[in-house]
Design a protein around this motif. Structure first.
Motif, PDB file in Angstrom:
ATOM      1  N   ASP A 347       0.836  -1.212   0.000  1.00 48.00           N
ATOM      2  CA  ASP A 347       0.000   0.000   0.000  1.00 48.00           C
ATOM      3  C   ASP A 347       0.865   1.254   0.000  1.00 48.00           C
ATOM      4  OD1 ASP A 347      -2.308  -1.469   0.012  1.00 48.00           O
ATOM      5  OD2 ASP A 347      -2.873  -1.001   2.076  1.00 48.00           O
ATOM      6  N   LEU A 348       1.923   1.251   0.793  1.00 51.09           N
ATOM      7  CA  LEU A 348       2.818   2.412   0.850  1.00 51.09           C
ATOM      8  C   LEU A 348       3.446   2.702  -0.514  1.00 51.09           C
ATOM      9  CD1 LEU A 348       4.770   2.059   4.229  1.00 51.09           C
ATOM     10  CD2 LEU A 348       3.336   3.976   3.524  1.00 51.09           C
ATOM     11  N   GLN A 349       3.801   1.643  -1.226  1.00 53.22           N
ATOM     12  CA  GLN A 349       4.392   1.854  -2.555  1.00 53.22           C
ATOM     13  C   GLN A 349       3.432   2.617  -3.462  1.00 53.22           C
ATOM     14  OE1 GLN A 349       5.301  -2.222  -3.644  1.00 53.22           O
ATOM     15  NE2 GLN A 349       7.423  -2.028  -2.975  1.00 53.22           N
ATOM     16  N   GLY A 350       2.183   2.158  -3.548  1.00 53.22           N
ATOM     17  CA  GLY A 350       1.209   2.826  -4.401  1.00 53.22           C
ATOM     18  C   GLY A 350       0.863   4.225  -3.913  1.00 53.22           C
ATOM     19  N   TRP A 351       0.764   4.398  -2.605  1.00 49.86           N
ATOM     20  CA  TRP A 351       0.413   5.690  -2.007  1.00 49.86           C
ATOM     21  C   TRP A 351       1.494   6.735  -2.280  1.00 49.86           C
ATOM     22  CZ3 TRP A 351       1.958   8.479   2.587  1.00 49.86           C
ATOM     23  CH2 TRP A 351       0.994   9.362   3.093  1.00 49.86           C
ATOM     24  N   THR A 352       2.770   6.328  -2.117  1.00 51.21           N
ATOM     25  CA  THR A 352       3.858   7.269  -2.404  1.00 51.21           C
ATOM     26  C   THR A 352       4.044   7.452  -3.910  1.00 51.21           C
ATOM     27  OG1 THR A 352       5.499   5.481  -2.181  1.00 51.21           O
ATOM     28  CG2 THR A 352       5.048   6.815  -0.223  1.00 51.21           C
ATOM     29  N   ASP A 353       3.716   6.430  -4.712  1.00 53.13           N
ATOM     30  CA  ASP A 353       3.734   6.607  -6.177  1.00 53.13           C
ATOM     31  C   ASP A 353       2.857   7.788  -6.583  1.00 53.13           C
ATOM     32  OD1 ASP A 353       5.465   4.557  -6.830  1.00 53.13           O
ATOM     33  OD2 ASP A 353       3.884   3.111  -7.316  1.00 53.13           O
ATOM     34  N   ALA A 354       1.630   7.829  -6.049  1.00 49.88           N
ATOM     35  CA  ALA A 354       0.692   8.897  -6.403  1.00 49.88           C
ATOM     36  C   ALA A 354       1.224  10.259  -5.974  1.00 49.88           C
ATOM     37  CB  ALA A 354      -0.672   8.630  -5.764  1.00 49.88           C
ATOM     38  N   THR A 469      -7.144   6.947   1.100  1.00 48.48           N
ATOM     39  CA  THR A 469      -6.762   8.262   1.629  1.00 48.48           C
ATOM     40  C   THR A 469      -5.566   8.814   0.853  1.00 48.48           C
ATOM     41  OG1 THR A 469      -5.365   7.181   3.286  1.00 48.48           O
ATOM     42  CG2 THR A 469      -7.622   7.720   3.944  1.00 48.48           C
ATOM     43  N   PRO A 470      -5.742   9.149  -0.410  1.00 46.88           N
ATOM     44  CA  PRO A 470      -4.605   9.589  -1.221  1.00 46.88           C
ATOM     45  C   PRO A 470      -4.002  10.909  -0.728  1.00 46.88           C
ATOM     46  CG  PRO A 470      -6.667   9.950  -2.372  1.00 46.88           C
ATOM     47  CD  PRO A 470      -7.006   9.160  -1.162  1.00 46.88           C
ATOM     48  N   LEU A 471      -2.714  11.048  -0.974  1.00 43.55           N
ATOM     49  CA  LEU A 471      -1.980  12.265  -0.635  1.00 43.55           C
ATOM     50  C   LEU A 471      -1.347  12.789  -1.916  1.00 43.55           C
ATOM     51  CD1 LEU A 471      -0.765  14.081   1.710  1.00 43.55           C
ATOM     52  CD2 LEU A 471       1.249  12.596   1.554  1.00 43.55           C
ATOM     53  N   THR A 472      -1.660  14.026  -2.288  1.00 44.49           N
ATOM     54  CA  THR A 472      -1.151  14.593  -3.538  1.00 44.49           C
ATOM     55  C   THR A 472      -0.787  16.056  -3.330  1.00 44.49           C
ATOM     56  OG1 THR A 472      -3.382  15.174  -4.264  1.00 44.49           O
ATOM     57  CG2 THR A 472      -2.511  13.048  -5.022  1.00 44.49           C
ATOM     58  N   VAL A 473      -0.013  16.562  -4.271  1.00 40.37           N
ATOM     59  CA  VAL A 473       0.279  17.997  -4.331  1.00 40.37           C
ATOM     60  C   VAL A 473      -0.660  18.604  -5.360  1.00 40.37           C
ATOM     61  CG1 VAL A 473       2.007  19.755  -4.854  1.00 40.37           C
ATOM     62  CG2 VAL A 473       2.686  17.634  -3.698  1.00 40.37           C
ATOM     63  N   VAL A 478       0.027  20.493  -0.171  1.00 41.06           N
ATOM     64  CA  VAL A 478       0.055  19.047   0.040  1.00 41.06           C
ATOM     65  C   VAL A 478      -1.245  18.677   0.737  1.00 41.06           C
ATOM     66  CG1 VAL A 478       1.240  17.125   1.141  1.00 41.06           C
ATOM     67  CG2 VAL A 478       2.567  19.046   0.269  1.00 41.06           C
ATOM     68  N   VAL A 479      -2.062  17.883   0.051  1.00 33.87           N
ATOM     69  CA  VAL A 479      -3.420  17.641   0.534  1.00 33.87           C
ATOM     70  C   VAL A 479      -3.614  16.147   0.811  1.00 33.87           C
ATOM     71  CG1 VAL A 479      -5.882  17.901   0.084  1.00 33.87           C
ATOM     72  CG2 VAL A 479      -4.253  19.574  -0.859  1.00 33.87           C
ATOM     73  N   LEU A 480      -4.030  15.842   2.036  1.00 34.68           N
ATOM     74  CA  LEU A 480      -4.431  14.484   2.390  1.00 34.68           C
ATOM     75  C   LEU A 480      -5.942  14.405   2.260  1.00 34.68           C
ATOM     76  CD1 LEU A 480      -3.771  11.643   3.580  1.00 34.68           C
ATOM     77  CD2 LEU A 480      -4.211  12.639   5.844  1.00 34.68           C
ATOM     78  N   HIS A 481      -6.419  13.505   1.403  1.00 35.02           N
ATOM     79  CA  HIS A 481      -7.858  13.387   1.124  1.00 35.02           C
ATOM     80  C   HIS A 481      -8.451  12.268   1.986  1.00 35.02           C
ATOM     81  CE1 HIS A 481      -7.384  15.932  -2.494  1.00 35.02           C
ATOM     82  NE2 HIS A 481      -6.217  15.323  -2.600  1.00 35.02           N
ATOM     83  N   LEU A 482      -9.353  12.641   2.894  1.00 30.85           N
ATOM     84  CA  LEU A 482     -10.051  11.661   3.724  1.00 30.85           C
ATOM     85  C   LEU A 482     -11.488  11.534   3.253  1.00 30.85           C
ATOM     86  CD1 LEU A 482      -8.915  12.659   7.339  1.00 30.85           C
ATOM     87  CD2 LEU A 482      -7.946  10.889   5.873  1.00 30.85           C
ATOM     88  N   PRO A 483     -11.960  10.310   3.008  1.00 32.04           N
ATOM     89  CA  PRO A 483     -13.373  10.162   2.681  1.00 32.04           C
ATOM     90  C   PRO A 483     -14.234  10.485   3.915  1.00 32.04           C
ATOM     91  CG  PRO A 483     -12.360   8.016   2.982  1.00 32.04           C
ATOM     92  CD  PRO A 483     -11.248   9.017   3.038  1.00 32.04           C
TER      93      PRO A 483
END
Length: 514
Positions: A347-354, A469-473, A478-483
């Motif tokens: 999960d961390l790999q995909g989350w940091t990829d994004a 809970t994606p994290l993107t710029v 830097v925005v953490l998206h919480l459903p």
């Protein structure tokens, strides 16, 4: 926090074994000109784990070129070692035993008789390698243990030197020469002056291989060259006592080799780490390496802990497994053994990829694979006392048995996971690891450490949360998206870590809900 402090591995989980069993153990017995060695592995795989490693210095190649025969005392020690290794393999329940013999048994007139006696002692058929086959397996060992290798592999044994070109997975045609330490000592009558001339004259025959070396890497394989590298580390007060992937600048190496050739071996720093039987051969190994550097003009010398044995294992796994990244395979195994929830590493790999995809500054392919490995290693210290998780993780990674990894990459992995536990203030990191990583990788490690510090309060190291809970710029922040259903995860602690992450890249950090 000390780089050289001892690591104390955490106990395995009750529902998880102390090691992953990829099948029955497999062992390789290597009957070399200087030593006879047993290495047992947990099984076949892209990053095989050693179960046991033992060598006996037998000196089978001593004076073979001048007498034509293997020495009686060397034969006796070798047969005793092989009988012992047979019992050890039985104790470890080894499923496959591969026994290889190289230059000494190949060149001696009593070699056939020795092979027959050796087969009786070890209870296994013995494969007598030709020089070309030995070169091929050495090159495969380097292919299996370096990321995208490009250069010339040189395998220096007691009896011979093999040279072979390697580019990625493509292996050239190897050559073999009687320039092993024992052979050169024999041919030169113990004179280093004669040894230099013999080495220079003999290496001229390898001009095609050495001509391709210019500006590329020379991969040094073999116990004598590893011993020289260990002494080089001691002389330079190098902080990381790991041989594989240690690189040396040719100009620096030439000066050091000259010191080795002119010195009494017992006066060299850390010489006690070199077996007494190998010490007289250091100067001869130095002579050969010096001639290779002067003739081939490599960009760097990289020390390889992998050679013929690892090449043989690599050859036996299927093509799909050979195509895998050994660093990621080893990190995934450690993740399965030690992490709270191994799926969280993926999960961390995909989350940091994004997150990195949303940045303006792209990663290189090597930086991405290092980040993916760090994600798999991010939670391996969780069983340690909270005050020591950073140090524990750092030591496990910095001193871990990884391949496909150079020393700057090793420093990056260790520091990134240390930052995940201890915070990303640069002064907290080991100065030696900071220097090894270099400026760019060190800052990348701080950034990843800050990302991991956001990820763990969101997911508590469990899988299935980060994909939601994606994290993107975006929009300058830097925005953490919480459903909506995870709104309750928002907290002051999480907001503070987001702001800390944002400061590293000059952005605001905030949480977006819904």
């Amino acid at each position: 926090m000390s780089l050289d402090s001892a690591a104390h591995p955490a106990a395995p989980s009750p529902d998880r074994p102390a090691r992953i069993e990829p099948g029955q153990p497999v062992a390789i017995v290597d009957i070399g000109s200087n030593s006879v060695r047993l290495v047992a592995y947990a099984g076949l795989g892209r990053a095989p784990t050693q179960l046991y490693n033992e060598k006996v210095m037998c000196g089978l190649g001593r004076n073979v070129l001048s007498t034509g025969r293997l020495p009686e005392d060397g034969v006796r020690r070798a047969l005793q070692a092989l009988a012992r290794f047979r019992e050890l393999c039985r104790t470890m329940r080894v499923g496959q035993v591969h026994v290889l013999a190289t230059a000494a048994a190949r060149d001696a007139e009593n070699g056939p008789a020795f092979i027959e006696a050796a087969q009786a002692a070890c209870g296994e058929p013995i494969g007598l390698l030709s020089g070309r086959r030995e070169a091929e397996l050495s090159a495969l060992g380097v292919v299996s243990s370096f990321y995208a290798p490009d250069g010339v592999v040189g395998d220096l044994g007691g009896g011979s030197l093999e040279l072979v070109d390697v580019r990625g997975t493509a292996i050239g045609q190897g050559v073999t020469m009687p320039l092993g330490g024992l052979a050169l000592q024999d041919l030169s009558g113990g004179s280093l002056k004669k040894a230099r001339k013999i080495a220079a004259d003999t290496l001229r025959k390898a001009a095609p291989q050495l001509e391709t070396l210019r500006g590329r890497t020379f991969y040094a394989v073999g116990g004598t060259w590893r011993a020289l590298a260990r002494l080089h580390q001691a002389a330079r007060h190098y902080p990381l006592h790991v041989m594989h992937g240690y690189t040396i600048e040719p100009a620096d190496e030439l000066g050091f080799l000259d010191v080795v050739e002119r010195s009494d071996p017992t006066t060299l720093a850390a010489v006690e780490s070199v077996s007494e039987a190998r010490r007289p051969l250091l100067a001869y190994g130095a002579v050969v390496l010096e001639e290779i550097i002067r003739s081939g003009r490599p960009r760097e010398i990289a020390v390889s802990a992998a050679g013929v044995r690892e090449g043989l294992l690599f050859e036996q796994i299927d093509p799909a497994a050979r195509a895998e990244d050994p660093l990621l395979c080893a990190a995934a195994e450690l993740n399965r053994l030690r992490a709270r929830c191994p799926g969280h590493g993926t999960d961390l790999q995909g989350w940091t990829d994004a997150f990195f995809a949303s940045l303006d500054t792209p990663e290189t392919a090597d930086e991405r694979r290092l980040r993916h490995a760090a994600c798999l290693l991010a939670d391996i210290g969780w069983r340690t006392h909270p005050d020591y998780r950073g140090e524990q993780s750092l030591n496990l990674i910095a001193h871990g048995n990884f391949v496909g990894l150079d020393h700057p990459g090793r420093a990056y992995l260790a520091v990134a996971v240390f930052f995940r536990h201890e915070g990303v203030a640069p002064e907290k990191a080991s100065p030696t690891l900071r220097q090894l990583a270099g400026p760019r990788l060190f800052e990348q490690a701080r950034l990843l450490g800050a990302l991991l510090r956001v990820a763990f309060p969101v997911s508590v190291a469990m899988e299935g949360v980060l994909p939601r809970t994606p994290l993107t710029v975006s929009d300058g922040a830097v925005v953490l998206h919480l459903p909506e259903e995870l709104r309750a995860l928002a907290s002051d602690r999480l907001s503070n870590r987001l702001r800390g992450l944002g400061r590293l890249i000059g952005r605001e950090g905030r949480i977006s809900v819904g």
